[in-house]
Design a protein around this motif. Structure first.
Motif, PDB file in Angstrom:
ATOM      1  N   TYR A 255       0.869  -1.198   0.079  1.00  0.00           N
ATOM      2  CA  TYR A 255       0.087   0.083   0.005  1.00  0.00           C
ATOM      3  C   TYR A 255       0.953   1.242  -0.139  1.00  0.00           C
ATOM      4  O   TYR A 255       0.248   2.416  -0.570  1.00  0.00           O
ATOM      5  N   VAL A 256       2.056   1.095   0.328  1.00  0.00           N
ATOM      6  CA  VAL A 256       2.953   2.302   0.657  1.00  0.00           C
ATOM      7  C   VAL A 256       4.438   2.093   0.211  1.00  0.00           C
ATOM      8  O   VAL A 256       4.820   0.879   0.283  1.00  0.00           O
ATOM      9  N   GLN A 257       4.906   2.724  -0.689  1.00  0.00           N
ATOM     10  CA  GLN A 257       6.128   2.869  -1.330  1.00  0.00           C
ATOM     11  C   GLN A 257       7.235   3.110  -0.056  1.00  0.00           C
ATOM     12  O   GLN A 257       7.207   4.340   0.154  1.00  0.00           O
ATOM     13  N   LEU A 258       7.951   1.863   0.380  1.00  0.00           N
ATOM     14  CA  LEU A 258       8.883   2.035   1.610  1.00  0.00           C
ATOM     15  C   LEU A 258      10.188   2.104   0.844  1.00  0.00           C
ATOM     16  O   LEU A 258      10.597   1.666   0.008  1.00  0.00           O
ATOM     17  N   LYS A 259      10.891   2.969   1.601  1.00  0.00           N
ATOM     18  CA  LYS A 259      12.540   3.036   1.282  1.00  0.00           C
ATOM     19  C   LYS A 259      12.951   2.842   2.445  1.00  0.00           C
ATOM     20  O   LYS A 259      12.841   3.200   3.652  1.00  0.00           O
ATOM     21  N   ARG A 260      14.336   2.181   2.714  1.00  0.00           N
ATOM     22  CA  ARG A 260      15.210   1.660   3.731  1.00  0.00           C
ATOM     23  C   ARG A 260      15.612   3.048   4.498  1.00  0.00           C
ATOM     24  O   ARG A 260      16.080   3.982   3.628  1.00  0.00           O
ATOM     25  N   ALA A 261      15.449   2.949   5.537  1.00  0.00           N
ATOM     26  CA  ALA A 261      16.009   4.234   6.373  1.00  0.00           C
ATOM     27  C   ALA A 261      16.648   3.465   7.781  1.00  0.00           C
ATOM     28  O   ALA A 261      16.060   3.121   8.732  1.00  0.00           O
ATOM     29  N   GLY A 262      17.961   3.287   7.584  1.00  0.00           N
ATOM     30  CA  GLY A 262      18.512   2.850   8.780  1.00  0.00           C
ATOM     31  C   GLY A 262      18.082   1.070   8.954  1.00  0.00           C
ATOM     32  O   GLY A 262      17.836   0.543   7.999  1.00  0.00           O
TER      33      GLY A 262
END
Length: 641
Positions: A23-30
């Motif tokens: 549902y959400v475009q997720l990007k790695r953050a830590g």
């Protein structure tokens, strides 16, 4: 009822990043993932998913919880529906507790749940008619074969057929025990005065089911196959409690993973455009189902990507009407390109004529920036007329005014300047004019609402609203949820070493002072924790994740996910102790501070009652003792620091 063993298996198997990632475009953050909130308009991502804790938190709206609570929030699932959806996704077999339902439980099936159910029943009915009846195969199935659709694609999109008999489905549903009322509310059946047995809305049509983001059937589109009938070629379900056409994109359920993977959404006009592109191997495509594009539909796309390519028929009469859609996409910070197919072709016919690689390359290489697209369309009309040419350029600049990013605006104006040989200054002046017009239109649209607002009263001083005792209570509950089973090394009054868990130490503190919990939600959590202790269980965050209580799972998310967790401080050579590393001191500090504030509350309550008490000596003595205890706590706090 779903068994406890099945619920535990679901929670131990599902992955919050996978479910939310649909549902959400997720990007790695830590160690976490970040994305734009699906619940709130925002430019900077504040939606955090923690794979290690299996929790999500939306800092813009304040919502948070588990993968199951996310499904409940975004799809309006009930708790059992969310569990069943997750179980189906991960191939988990549902085990039911064998018991009789109470009358109250039987009546909990709302109209909304029945609407979902009747659409499932209708979808199965239409597919059965298409594949397993003589009429369906000779008419509906033959039509799809004429359109060169393979069986796996027909089944993938769950295409169907509604037979010629005027009430075939209505009769079928009534025999299954569904009421006329729910059939009428769904829009699947009509009960006019002259046909008391009902009439099927979609009779003699091929059926295109319309799915939600998660795959539930919300409604249907239907195409008539006879040319000599004076009726609409396409017929859609009416608006219902579960189907709002402005909130739905056809094919999104089947296309969402490909859109996210390619970071690009292809936007087409019709059902068959979506289906035939899928058959050609191009799956990152959706349709607005023949309706004008809406902000709600754009936001659905934006969950997955900010890049949109609009595909138009070469001879489409609605190309100029698409300018409004372009402006809407720009205002939602989307990156837009437009592709025109050769005359006589649409995505359906073009993808059937050419192999997948050719179609993909054509879309990639021939798609143009919206400025080029608008310039070609408008300047073709303007010909050599300077006034019309000026109007065309003004129309292009008007679209640039919808772009929210100032840097992008400047780049677009440079492009227009180079293309038409105009000074950038004159274009910037026109841009400012268009912005003022747009702002006036927005202001005008909002003015009636502002005029009707109630006059604001003076806001109370912020310090008068702060309750330190409640703040510290919240922190105690947070510590139990985060670190409840952690063992602390302590010394008793005789300087002997002993060990105690965070939960046991905090609960002992609350019980020692006969403390009355301030928050009802905290009270529920503390009671669960106490009951766990009586059963030799330490109930911390992981236990509460599985409870059927959105408020509690939200509280767990608040405790377990913090906004700064996604920052990689080490790369800036910034190092500091984590809360976990100094946990023994923090627990002790919060307990002492909470005890101190509780004493202050008791003292203030006593002082307020002094004038109403006949003999004040005993009250004064208690106040003096409590103040002495408060000073001792202040000394202990000083030593901790």
């Amino acid at each position: 009822m779903i068994s406890k063993a099945t619920i535990d298996k679901i929670f131990s198997t599902i992955r919050v990043e996978e479910i939310v990632g649909e549902y959400v475009q997720l990007k790695r953050a830590g160690s976490n993932f970040k994305g734009l909130s699906p619940f709130h308009d925002e430019k900077t991502p504040s939606f955090v998913v923690s794979p290690s804790k299996q929790i999500w938190k939306d800092f813009s709206s304040g919502k948070g919880g588990t993968a199951i609570s996310f499904l409940m929030e975004i799809e309006n699932f009930t708790y059992p529906e969310a569990l069943r959806h997750a179980a189906k996704k991960y191939g988990i077999e549902i085990e039911e507790d064998k018991r009789e339902y109470t009358e109250e439980e039987k009546q909990q099936q709302t109209d909304k749940e029945l609407l979902y159910k009747i659409h499932e029943v209708a979808n199965d009915f239409f597919q059965h008619q298409l594949f397993d009846t003589e009429e369906g195969r000779s008419i509906g199935y033959s039509y799809f074969k004429e359109r060169e659709l393979r069986d796996e694609i027909i089944r993938k999109f769950q295409l169907g057929y509604s037979p010629e008999q005027k009430n075939a489905f209505t009769e079928f549903a009534l025999d299954k025990g569904y009421s006329k009322d729910i059939l009428e509310k769904s829009g699947l059946s009509i009960f006019p005065d002259h046909a008391q047995d009902g009439v099927d809305r979609f009779r003699e049509r091929v059926i295109f089911p319309i799915h939600s983001f998660s795959g539930r059937v919300l409604g249907f589109g239907a195409r008539i196959l006879k040319n000599n009938v004076k009726t609409a070629k396409y017929l859609n379900s009416p608006e219902t409690e579960i189907y709002h056409k402005s909130n739905v994109l056809y094919g999104l359920n089947q296309s969402k993973q490909s859109i996210s993977k390619h970071n690009l959404c292809l936007l087409v006009e019709g059902y068959m455009d979506v289906i035939t592109l899928h058959q050609a191997g191009i799956e990152n495509v959706v349709s607005s189902s023949g309706t004008a594009l809406t902000v709600e539909q754009i936001k659905l796309i934006k969950r997955l990507t900010e890049n949109v390519t609009i595909l138009f028929d070469g001879d489409s009469a609605g190309i100029k009407a698409s300018f409004r859609s372009i402006d809407m996409l720009l205002s939602e910070s989307m990156n837009i390109r437009i592709l025109l197919f050769p005359d006589g072709d649409d995505p359906d016919s073009f993808s059937r004529k050419h192999p997948q690689e050719y179609v993909e390359n054509f879309i990639k290489n021939e798609a143009r920036d919206f400025i080029d697209f608008k310039a070609e369309i408008l300047l073709k009309e303007a010909a050599e007329d300077p006034i019309k040419k000026a109007e065309a350029i003004r129309d292009i600049v008007k679209s640039v005014a919808f772009v929210t990013n100032a840097l992008k605006q400047e780049i677009y104006l440079k492009e227009i300047s180079n293309r038409f040989g105009l000074s950038e200054q004159s274009l910037f002046n026109e841009l400012n004019v268009q912005k003022q017009i747009k702002n006036q239109q927005v202001s005008s649209a909002q003015r009636p609402a502002v005029a009707n607002q109630v006059k604001l009263e003076k806001v109370a001083d912020v310090f008068e609203t702060v309750n330190p005792l409640l703040i510290l209570e919240e922190k105690l509950v947070e510590l139990m949820l985060k670190y409840g089973d952690r063992v602390l090394d302590r010394k008793d009054e005789e300087d002997q070493d002993f060990q105690i868990t965070v939960i046991e130490e905090i609960i002992a503190h609350l019980e020692e002072d006969s403390y009355e919990v301030q928050s009802p939600l905290n009270q529920k959590i503390i009671e669960e924790i106490k009951f766990g202790i009586s059963e030799n269980q330490l109930r911390s965050g992981d236990f509460f994740k599985t409870l059927m209580d959105e408020d509690i799972t939200g509280k767990v998310a608040d405790a377990l996910v913090e906004p700064y967790e996604t920052s990689d401080w080490a790369k800036h050579q910034i190092f500091f102790s984590t809360e976990e590393e100094v946990l023994p001191k923090i627990v002790q500090d919060v307990i002492f501070r909470h005890k101190r504030e509780y004493i202050l509350k008791i003292v203030n309550d006593m002082k307020a009652e002094l004038s109403e008490t006949e003999s004040n000596d005993e009250t004064y003595r208690k106040i003096i003792l409590l103040n002495q205890l408060r000073k001792q706590l202040d000394e202990k706090l000083y030593r901790i620091l």
